[in-house]
Design a protein around this motif. Sequence first.
Motif, PDB file in Angstrom:
ATOM      1  N   ALA A 166       0.818  -1.210   0.000  1.00 25.23           N
ATOM      2  CA  ALA A 166       0.000   0.000   0.000  1.00 25.23           C
ATOM      3  C   ALA A 166       0.852   1.260   0.000  1.00 25.23           C
ATOM      4  O   ALA A 166       0.598   2.211  -0.746  1.00 25.23           O
ATOM      5  N   GLU A 167       1.905   1.268   0.817  1.00 30.49           N
ATOM      6  CA  GLU A 167       2.723   2.485   0.893  1.00 30.49           C
ATOM      7  C   GLU A 167       3.435   2.762  -0.431  1.00 30.49           C
ATOM      8  O   GLU A 167       3.573   3.913  -0.847  1.00 30.49           O
ATOM      9  N   VAL A 201       3.642  10.102   2.883  1.00 25.37           N
ATOM     10  CA  VAL A 201       2.822   8.889   2.841  1.00 25.37           C
ATOM     11  C   VAL A 201       2.108   8.699   4.171  1.00 25.37           C
ATOM     12  O   VAL A 201       0.908   8.419   4.217  1.00 25.37           O
ATOM     13  N   ASP A 202       2.832   8.896   5.269  1.00 29.25           N
ATOM     14  CA  ASP A 202       2.210   8.767   6.592  1.00 29.25           C
ATOM     15  C   ASP A 202       1.022   9.704   6.732  1.00 29.25           C
ATOM     16  O   ASP A 202      -0.045   9.334   7.196  1.00 29.25           O
ATOM     17  N   VAL A 208      -6.743   9.846   4.840  1.00 28.69           N
ATOM     18  CA  VAL A 208      -7.818   9.071   4.234  1.00 28.69           C
ATOM     19  C   VAL A 208      -8.374   8.013   5.182  1.00 28.69           C
ATOM     20  O   VAL A 208      -9.203   7.202   4.797  1.00 28.69           O
ATOM     21  N   GLY A 209      -7.906   8.035   6.430  1.00 29.70           N
ATOM     22  CA  GLY A 209      -8.487   7.139   7.421  1.00 29.70           C
ATOM     23  C   GLY A 209      -7.962   5.720   7.375  1.00 29.70           C
ATOM     24  O   GLY A 209      -8.709   4.782   7.613  1.00 29.70           O
ATOM     25  N   LEU A 210      -6.694   5.563   7.070  1.00 30.92           N
ATOM     26  CA  LEU A 210      -6.092   4.232   7.153  1.00 30.92           C
ATOM     27  C   LEU A 210      -5.093   4.237   8.299  1.00 30.92           C
ATOM     28  O   LEU A 210      -4.485   5.259   8.602  1.00 30.92           O
ATOM     29  N   ARG A 211      -4.932   3.064   8.933  1.00 33.73           N
ATOM     30  CA  ARG A 211      -4.018   2.992  10.059  1.00 33.73           C
ATOM     31  C   ARG A 211      -2.574   2.827   9.565  1.00 33.73           C
ATOM     32  O   ARG A 211      -2.336   2.206   8.534  1.00 33.73           O
ATOM     33  N   ILE A 263      -7.428   7.037  -3.228  1.00 40.34           N
ATOM     34  CA  ILE A 263      -7.569   8.467  -2.970  1.00 40.34           C
ATOM     35  C   ILE A 263      -6.250   9.044  -2.454  1.00 40.34           C
ATOM     36  O   ILE A 263      -5.804  10.108  -2.892  1.00 40.34           O
ATOM     37  N   ALA A 264      -5.604   8.310  -1.559  1.00 44.16           N
ATOM     38  CA  ALA A 264      -4.310   8.768  -1.038  1.00 44.16           C
ATOM     39  C   ALA A 264      -3.304   8.926  -2.171  1.00 44.16           C
ATOM     40  O   ALA A 264      -2.546   9.899  -2.228  1.00 44.16           O
ATOM     41  N   ARG A 265      -3.316   7.966  -3.103  1.00 39.64           N
ATOM     42  CA  ARG A 265      -2.402   8.034  -4.240  1.00 39.64           C
ATOM     43  C   ARG A 265      -2.668   9.288  -5.071  1.00 39.64           C
ATOM     44  O   ARG A 265      -1.757   9.980  -5.500  1.00 39.64           O
ATOM     45  N   ALA A 266      -3.967   9.581  -5.265  1.00 41.58           N
ATOM     46  CA  ALA A 266      -4.312  10.747  -6.074  1.00 41.58           C
ATOM     47  C   ALA A 266      -3.904  12.047  -5.379  1.00 41.58           C
ATOM     48  O   ALA A 266      -3.573  13.037  -6.022  1.00 41.58           O
ATOM     49  N   LEU A 267      -3.905  12.017  -4.042  1.00 35.90           N
ATOM     50  CA  LEU A 267      -3.572  13.241  -3.296  1.00 35.90           C
ATOM     51  C   LEU A 267      -2.062  13.464  -3.187  1.00 35.90           C
ATOM     52  O   LEU A 267      -1.615  14.566  -2.856  1.00 35.90           O
ATOM     53  N   ALA A 268      -1.289  12.434  -3.471  1.00 37.07           N
ATOM     54  CA  ALA A 268       0.135  12.475  -3.142  1.00 37.07           C
ATOM     55  C   ALA A 268       0.875  13.660  -3.759  1.00 37.07           C
ATOM     56  O   ALA A 268       1.748  14.246  -3.137  1.00 37.07           O
TER      57      ALA A 268
END
Lengths: 302, 328, 345
Positions: C117-118, C145-146, C152-155, C176-181
Amino acid sequence: MSNFSKPTDSSTSQAGSQTIERARHPAADALGMFVKNRAAAVALFVLVLIVVAGIVGPIVYETDPYDMVWAPFSPPGQEGFLFGTDYLGRDILAGILHGTRVSLLVGLSAALMTVFIGVTVGALAGFFRGWVEELLMRITEFFQVLPTLLFSMVIVALFGPTLTVITIAIGAVSWPAVARITRAEFLRIRELEYVTASRASGTRNAKLMFSVILPNALPPIIVQAALMVGSAILFEAGLSFLGLTDPNIVSWGQIIGSNRPYILDASYTVTFPGVAIFVTVLCLSLVGDGLNDALNPKLRQR
Amino acid sequence: MGTLLKVENLVIELSTTKGVAPVIDDLSFELQAGQTLSFVGESGCGKSMTALGIMGLLPEKVGRIASGSILFNGEDITKATDDRLREIRGNDISMIFQEPMTSLNPVFSIGEQIAEVLRRHQKLEKAAAWAQAIELLDAVRIPDAKRRASSYPHQLSGGQRQRVMIAMALACEPRILIADEPTTALDVTIQAQIFDLLEDLRAQTGTAIIMITHDMGVVAEIAERMIVMYAGRMVEQGQVDHVLSHPRHPYTKGLIDCVPHLMATLTEQRAELTEISGIVPSLAEFGQDTCLFASRCHLANQQCLQARPTEQHFNEQQLVACWRAGEV
Amino acid sequence: MDKSKASDTLLKVENLTVQFPIKRGSIIGKKKWLRAVDDISFTIKRGETLALVGESGSGKTTAALAAARLVKAHSGSVELNGEDFLALDDETLRTARAKLQFIFQDPYSSLNPRLKAESIVREPLANLNTGSQTNDKKAEHNRIVDELFEAVGLRPEQKKLFPHQFSGGQRQRIGIARALATQPELIICDEPVSALDVAVQAQILNLLRKIQHERNLTYLFISHDLGVVQYMCDSIAVMYLGKIVEYADRLSLFNNPQHPYTAALLSAVPSVDRQRRSKYKRILIPGDTPDALNPPIGCRFSSRCPAAQPICSESEPPLISRTDGHQVACHLVSDTGESPISALI
C-alpha cells in the motif's frame, strides 16, 4: 504540507480487523497453493534430486563416461555396473550422471533464451500496439509456421553440432509461444486501471513496461518456461537421436543416439537414459501444472 | 390468495476452510401468491444464499440446509428428492440473475434456448415451442421478436439479454420468480423498463416475485414486503411503507440514510451522509450469540454483545431483531 | 500564478472530440471512426465539482480520460490553469500530471497487486519528484505517505499490506491517497463509489467532500448515479451518445430538467421518497442507446424521445442557453425553459 488533518470520521475502525494483519506477498500465497498440490510438490522434490545428482554425481561416481571400462554390452547389475555398459564398453550410469548436467543445462539455457526473446517481442508488441505490433507478430507467425524440428535441424546442420548451436536452434524455434502469451498478457494488463493510474502519475514507458506490467504478466510466462525446459530436453534428445549432436559431449540424448543401432539387442542401453529423460520431463510438466494452479488467481480466491 | 411459500427457522450452513458458518441463521418468512417481497442488505449478508436455498441450488458439498423447512404449497422442499426439486425448479420456481450474459448459452440462438425450456417443461412439439418462444419474446417487449428469435446472446444489449432471461423464466409459467439483482448491471432507464415489465407480468400472471437488491430505492419502487438481512440473519421485516418510513433497526435506518437519495425538491442544503462504519463481518464471525451488527452500531451496549437479539413485533406487521429497537 | 482570471476557472475544455478507428469486415475496407466524444465544452471553477453524467456508452469516461491525456483527443483544447494541457510535450506532460490526478472506479483493478500500500501511494511522488533535497527525499516521501494514510483514514500499520488484504472501501481510500500524493489541483473521479457496497459508499463520499474542503480541490466527477451526483456536485453536464445534451447548475438541473433525456433519466431513478414518487411519473423511454457508429440523424435522442417532432430528425439542436445559464440541446424547449416533456405528463 501542513494541511494534512486528522481523520474525523469514525470509519477507521474496521470490523473484524482488530488483529493486526501481517503483510502477505502474493507470491507467498502462491507458494502455499503450490505446496498443497501433492503431485507437483513430489515432482519438485524429484527434480531437486536430479539436479543434485547432476552436480554431485560426477564428483562422487568417478568413472569417466568416455572410458571403455569393461566389455561391451554387459547387462545391468552385473560386473559392478548398475546400468550395464554400452557398445563400446562405457559405463552407462556414469554417462547418465554426467549427461544430467548437459541435458539440464541445454534445457535451462534454451528455455531462458526462449523466454528472453519471447518476452521482449511480446512485451514490445503488446505495449506499443500499432505498427510495432503488426511487424513483430508477423515475424512471430513466420517462425511459428516453420516445422520446428526441420528448422532446427537445418540450423544445426549449417553451423555444426556444438552444444551452443543446438541450444540456440532450440531457442530459435520455441520462442513464438512465449511471445504470444506475453503479448496477450500485456494487452490485457495495459488496460487495467492500475496501469492507467501509473501512467497518470507520470511513470515513464520503460518503467511501465518492465516494472509495472511485466511482474503482473509473469505467472503464465513462468509456467510456460517450466514446460519449456522439459520440451527443450526432449528436443535435444530428438536431435541427438538423429545424430545431430556433439559426439564429444555426453548427454542423455547422445547416449540414446549412439546406442540406437543396438536397440533390439541391448535395449537397456537406451532404456535407462530414456527413463531419465522421461522422469525429468514428467516432473517438469507436473511442476508446470502446479505452478499454473498456484499462480492462477481464480483458483486462489478464498 | 394463499400462502405460497413458507420458510420456517431456516438454517443454511456453508463449510469453509475455517469451519462451518451459518450463512442463513434462523430465517422465517412467508410469501403470498402474487406478492412482491424484497431482500435487502450489503453483499455477503445472505440474500443470494436464501434464493439458492429455495431453489435447491446450494453449492454442492459446501452448502447445506442444516435445519428448518421451506414449505412450497405445503410441501417441504428441503426433504424433496433431486428429481422432485428439478421438477419444481422447472415448473414452479424460476430465477433470473444479475449477469444475463453468463446465464445464456452463447452457441444457441435465444429462440432455441427458450424453445428448449418449453419443450422440456411443457412437452411442446418443436414448431409449437418455437412459435411460443416468439410469443414470449414479444411479451417481454423485444422489438421485432420474430426476427430477433434467431439472434445469438452476444448480438443483444444487456437490457435485451435480461428480457430474454425473463422470457425463459416465464416459459415455465412459474408461481414464484426469484430475481437476484436483475438490474444492477443495467442503466437506470433500462432498469425502469425491466421493472415496468416485471410489474405488468406480475399483474397479468399472478406470479409472486422475490426481488434481491441492495438498493432501497428499488425496494420502495416495486416491493410490498421487505426483509433486511445482515450477516445471515433477518434484522427487520415488514410492509415496505412501514419499514421505510419508520425503520426500527439501526442497520435498516443506516442503509436508508447512507445513500444520497433524489428527493422531491432539491435544496441548497446538503447534510453529511450517515455512515455505517466498518464492513460486514467475515463468515468466521457468523452465528455467534451476540448482535452481529453491534460492532458497527452507534447504539450498541453490553446487552448487544452478550446475547443475540430476539425478534420483536411492532404494530402488527413489523418484525425487528434488535435489543434497542425502541430507541431507533 | 496570475490571480484575476486563472484563479477563477481551473479547467476549461473546449470542443473536445475523441474518435476511435473501428475495423469492420475486410482488412482493406475503409476505416470507420467511432466518435466517442463529439465536440463537448465545459469549465470548472476552482474548488467546485462538475459532474459528467450519462449511461454506458455516453462517452463520459472517455471525455475525462482525454482531458487528462490518457486517451488521445482528436481535436479541441484542454486548459488547466490557463495552460494548454494537450499541447505539452511528453516530458513537460509527465511533470504537469502532478496537478491533475485520477480516482478510479474499480478498487480491485486500480491497485497494482504486487506493490505494498505504501509503495502505491509513494509511486507518484517518486515519479514526479516533488521532494525538495535529494538527501532527505526518502524521509520526506515517507512523511507524506504517513500523512496521506492518516488523511484518508487508514491505520499506519496498514502501510505494509498488499492490496488483496484490504476491503473494497479501504482500497478506494488507498486510491484516494495516491491521487492526493502530488498535491493536485484537479482530481478526476471516475465512478469512485459505484463498485462499492452501499454502506461503504457513504464513507467514501464523505471523505471526498472532506478532503475537497480541506485542500480546496476541484473535482471532475463522473457518474451514472444521479443521487450521488446530486450530493457531490455544483454543476452537471448530461451526456448522451458523446454529446452534452444539458448543462446546468445543480438546483436548476434537478428541479427543472429541460431536456427530455434528462427528465427521463431523473424519473427512472428509484426513490425512497414517497412524495417524489407521486410527484414524478416515470417517463419510460423505449429501446436501448443506439449504435454509436450510426447515430440517428438530427438530434441523437430523437429515436427514443417521447416528445420528438419531425424537426428533431432533420437538424441537430445546438447547445444553447434560454434561461439563466441553463444550457440545453433540444429544439423543443420553450423560451421560458419549459421541457417538452412536461406537456406529456
